[in-house]
Design a protein around this motif. Structure first.
Motif, PDB file in Angstrom:
ATOM      1  N   LEU A 111       0.819  -1.211   0.000  1.00 23.63           N
ATOM      2  CA  LEU A 111       0.000   0.000   0.000  1.00 23.63           C
ATOM      3  C   LEU A 111       0.857   1.268   0.000  1.00 23.63           C
ATOM      4  O   LEU A 111       0.542   2.235  -0.698  1.00 23.63           O
ATOM      5  CB  LEU A 111      -0.953  -0.004   1.191  1.00 23.63           C
ATOM      6  CG  LEU A 111      -2.142  -0.957   1.071  1.00 23.63           C
ATOM      7  CD1 LEU A 111      -2.924  -1.003   2.373  1.00 23.63           C
ATOM      8  CD2 LEU A 111      -3.043  -0.568  -0.085  1.00 23.63           C
ATOM      9  N   VAL A 112       1.935   1.264   0.769  1.00 18.95           N
ATOM     10  CA  VAL A 112       2.825   2.436   0.782  1.00 18.95           C
ATOM     11  C   VAL A 112       3.509   2.586  -0.578  1.00 18.95           C
ATOM     12  O   VAL A 112       3.636   3.698  -1.102  1.00 18.95           O
ATOM     13  CB  VAL A 112       3.847   2.349   1.931  1.00 18.95           C
ATOM     14  CG1 VAL A 112       4.899   3.445   1.823  1.00 18.95           C
ATOM     15  CG2 VAL A 112       3.146   2.438   3.273  1.00 18.95           C
ATOM     16  N   CYS A 163       1.893   8.903   1.666  1.00 20.46           N
ATOM     17  CA  CYS A 163       2.449   7.793   2.450  1.00 20.46           C
ATOM     18  C   CYS A 163       2.081   7.915   3.924  1.00 20.46           C
ATOM     19  O   CYS A 163       1.753   6.915   4.577  1.00 20.46           O
ATOM     20  CB  CYS A 163       3.955   7.707   2.255  1.00 20.46           C
ATOM     21  SG  CYS A 163       4.436   7.227   0.587  1.00 20.46           S
ATOM     22  N   ALA A 164       2.105   9.128   4.456  1.00 23.44           N
ATOM     23  CA  ALA A 164       1.728   9.331   5.861  1.00 23.44           C
ATOM     24  C   ALA A 164       0.268   8.959   6.089  1.00 23.44           C
ATOM     25  O   ALA A 164      -0.078   8.364   7.121  1.00 23.44           O
ATOM     26  CB  ALA A 164       1.977  10.779   6.266  1.00 23.44           C
ATOM     27  N   THR A 165      -0.584   9.267   5.139  1.00 24.83           N
ATOM     28  CA  THR A 165      -2.002   8.930   5.265  1.00 24.83           C
ATOM     29  C   THR A 165      -2.212   7.423   5.258  1.00 24.83           C
ATOM     30  O   THR A 165      -2.965   6.880   6.075  1.00 24.83           O
ATOM     31  CB  THR A 165      -2.815   9.607   4.143  1.00 24.83           C
ATOM     32  OG1 THR A 165      -2.614  11.019   4.210  1.00 24.83           O
ATOM     33  CG2 THR A 165      -4.292   9.295   4.255  1.00 24.83           C
ATOM     34  N   VAL A 166      -1.542   6.726   4.361  1.00 26.40           N
ATOM     35  CA  VAL A 166      -1.658   5.264   4.304  1.00 26.40           C
ATOM     36  C   VAL A 166      -1.131   4.639   5.591  1.00 26.40           C
ATOM     37  O   VAL A 166      -1.790   3.791   6.203  1.00 26.40           O
ATOM     38  CB  VAL A 166      -0.916   4.698   3.068  1.00 26.40           C
ATOM     39  CG1 VAL A 166      -0.756   3.192   3.168  1.00 26.40           C
ATOM     40  CG2 VAL A 166      -1.659   5.060   1.795  1.00 26.40           C
ATOM     41  N   LEU A 167       0.048   5.057   6.005  1.00 27.88           N
ATOM     42  CA  LEU A 167       0.626   4.494   7.232  1.00 27.88           C
ATOM     43  C   LEU A 167      -0.244   4.815   8.447  1.00 27.88           C
ATOM     44  O   LEU A 167      -0.389   3.975   9.342  1.00 27.88           O
ATOM     45  CB  LEU A 167       2.044   5.011   7.430  1.00 27.88           C
ATOM     46  CG  LEU A 167       3.085   4.418   6.479  1.00 27.88           C
ATOM     47  CD1 LEU A 167       4.387   5.201   6.555  1.00 27.88           C
ATOM     48  CD2 LEU A 167       3.324   2.944   6.783  1.00 27.88           C
ATOM     49  N   THR A 174      -5.124  11.303  -2.728  1.00 26.75           N
ATOM     50  CA  THR A 174      -4.633  10.107  -3.430  1.00 26.75           C
ATOM     51  C   THR A 174      -4.651   8.900  -2.507  1.00 26.75           C
ATOM     52  O   THR A 174      -5.123   7.816  -2.882  1.00 26.75           O
ATOM     53  CB  THR A 174      -3.201  10.352  -3.958  1.00 26.75           C
ATOM     54  OG1 THR A 174      -3.217  11.452  -4.863  1.00 26.75           O
ATOM     55  CG2 THR A 174      -2.641   9.125  -4.648  1.00 26.75           C
ATOM     56  N   ALA A 175      -4.158   9.072  -1.294  1.00 22.54           N
ATOM     57  CA  ALA A 175      -4.107   7.969  -0.339  1.00 22.54           C
ATOM     58  C   ALA A 175      -5.505   7.512   0.063  1.00 22.54           C
ATOM     59  O   ALA A 175      -5.756   6.303   0.178  1.00 22.54           O
ATOM     60  CB  ALA A 175      -3.310   8.373   0.890  1.00 22.54           C
ATOM     61  N   LEU A 176      -6.417   8.441   0.283  1.00 21.34           N
ATOM     62  CA  LEU A 176      -7.775   8.064   0.665  1.00 21.34           C
ATOM     63  C   LEU A 176      -8.461   7.280  -0.443  1.00 21.34           C
ATOM     64  O   LEU A 176      -9.172   6.300  -0.171  1.00 21.34           O
ATOM     65  CB  LEU A 176      -8.589   9.310   1.030  1.00 21.34           C
ATOM     66  CG  LEU A 176      -8.156  10.022   2.315  1.00 21.34           C
ATOM     67  CD1 LEU A 176      -8.957  11.307   2.510  1.00 21.34           C
ATOM     68  CD2 LEU A 176      -8.266   9.109   3.524  1.00 21.34           C
ATOM     69  N   ALA A 219      -8.627  -0.317  -1.853  1.00 17.86           N
ATOM     70  CA  ALA A 219      -8.087  -1.504  -1.177  1.00 17.86           C
ATOM     71  C   ALA A 219      -9.142  -2.159  -0.284  1.00 17.86           C
ATOM     72  O   ALA A 219      -9.228  -3.377  -0.206  1.00 17.86           O
ATOM     73  CB  ALA A 219      -6.861  -1.131  -0.365  1.00 17.86           C
ATOM     74  N   ARG A 220      -9.971  -1.343   0.375  1.00 17.22           N
ATOM     75  CA  ARG A 220     -11.043  -1.875   1.219  1.00 17.22           C
ATOM     76  C   ARG A 220     -12.074  -2.613   0.395  1.00 17.22           C
ATOM     77  O   ARG A 220     -12.600  -3.637   0.814  1.00 17.22           O
ATOM     78  CB  ARG A 220     -11.698  -0.763   2.025  1.00 17.22           C
ATOM     79  CG  ARG A 220     -10.910  -0.367   3.238  1.00 17.22           C
ATOM     80  CD  ARG A 220     -11.704   0.602   4.125  1.00 17.22           C
ATOM     81  NE  ARG A 220     -10.748   1.400   4.848  1.00 17.22           N
ATOM     82  CZ  ARG A 220     -10.450   2.655   4.599  1.00 17.22           C
ATOM     83  NH1 ARG A 220     -11.065   3.308   3.637  1.00 17.22           N
ATOM     84  NH2 ARG A 220      -9.544   3.296   5.298  1.00 17.22           N
ATOM     85  N   ARG A 221     -12.397  -2.068  -0.777  1.00 16.12           N
ATOM     86  CA  ARG A 221     -13.383  -2.721  -1.653  1.00 16.12           C
ATOM     87  C   ARG A 221     -12.882  -4.069  -2.148  1.00 16.12           C
ATOM     88  O   ARG A 221     -13.667  -4.981  -2.346  1.00 16.12           O
ATOM     89  CB  ARG A 221     -13.721  -1.822  -2.830  1.00 16.12           C
ATOM     90  CG  ARG A 221     -14.842  -0.861  -2.509  1.00 16.12           C
ATOM     91  CD  ARG A 221     -15.248  -0.054  -3.698  1.00 16.12           C
ATOM     92  NE  ARG A 221     -14.620   1.256  -3.478  1.00 16.12           N
ATOM     93  CZ  ARG A 221     -14.075   1.992  -4.411  1.00 16.12           C
ATOM     94  NH1 ARG A 221     -14.088   1.615  -5.645  1.00 16.12           N
ATOM     95  NH2 ARG A 221     -13.524   3.144  -4.114  1.00 16.12           N
TER      96      ARG A 221
END
Length: 130
Positions: free
Chosen positions: A21-22, A71-75, A118-120, A126-128
């Motif tokens: 994901l990152v 990247c911070a949002t994903v992490l 972008t991360a959201l 990814a959740r879907r």
């Protein structure tokens, strides 16, 4: 650095998902920032001596801010307790672009917003899938 943090989280969780994901956030954010730079074509700040060599690419949006906040949002979504540290690091990286004199404030703010968005979107996709 963000990929190392993603790898560390992946190893701690014994799952490749955090690293993947990152990696995807990094690549997507970089691609979007580069496409916007090419489309907008704004010039870098001038009129004073920057602390580093001025890059030859256009200024808007800040690629460093875009990638850092993506990247911070994903992490942060994967490790919410560490979210303040991730966003503090992203903010420090974004601020460094201003301090070094290679971006204007709008470049950095737009990059941060684009990175978070972008991360959201990536996290929603990814959740879907799972």
């Amino acid at each position: 650095m963000w990929l190392v943090l993603g790898l560390a989280l992946a190893l701690a969780r014994r799952s490749p998902r955090p690293f993947v994901l990152v990696l995807l956030a990094d690549a997507a954010a970089e691609g979007i920032a580069d496409a916007l730079k090419a489309a907008v074509g704004s010039q870098r700040p001038r009129g004073y001596d920057p602390l580093v060599a001025i890059p030859h690419s256009p200024s808007f949006p800040s690629g460093h801010a875009t990638v850092s906040f993506a990247c911070a949002t994903v992490l942060s979504a994967l490790a919410p307790r560490a979210a303040p540290a991730f966003f503090l690091l992203a903010a420090a990286i974004a601020y460094s672009r201003l301090y070094l004199g290679v971006h204007r404030p709008l470049d950095v703010v737009a990059g941060a917003a684009i990175g978070v968005l972008t991360a959201l979107l990536l996290l929603a996709a990814a959740r879907r899938r799972s």
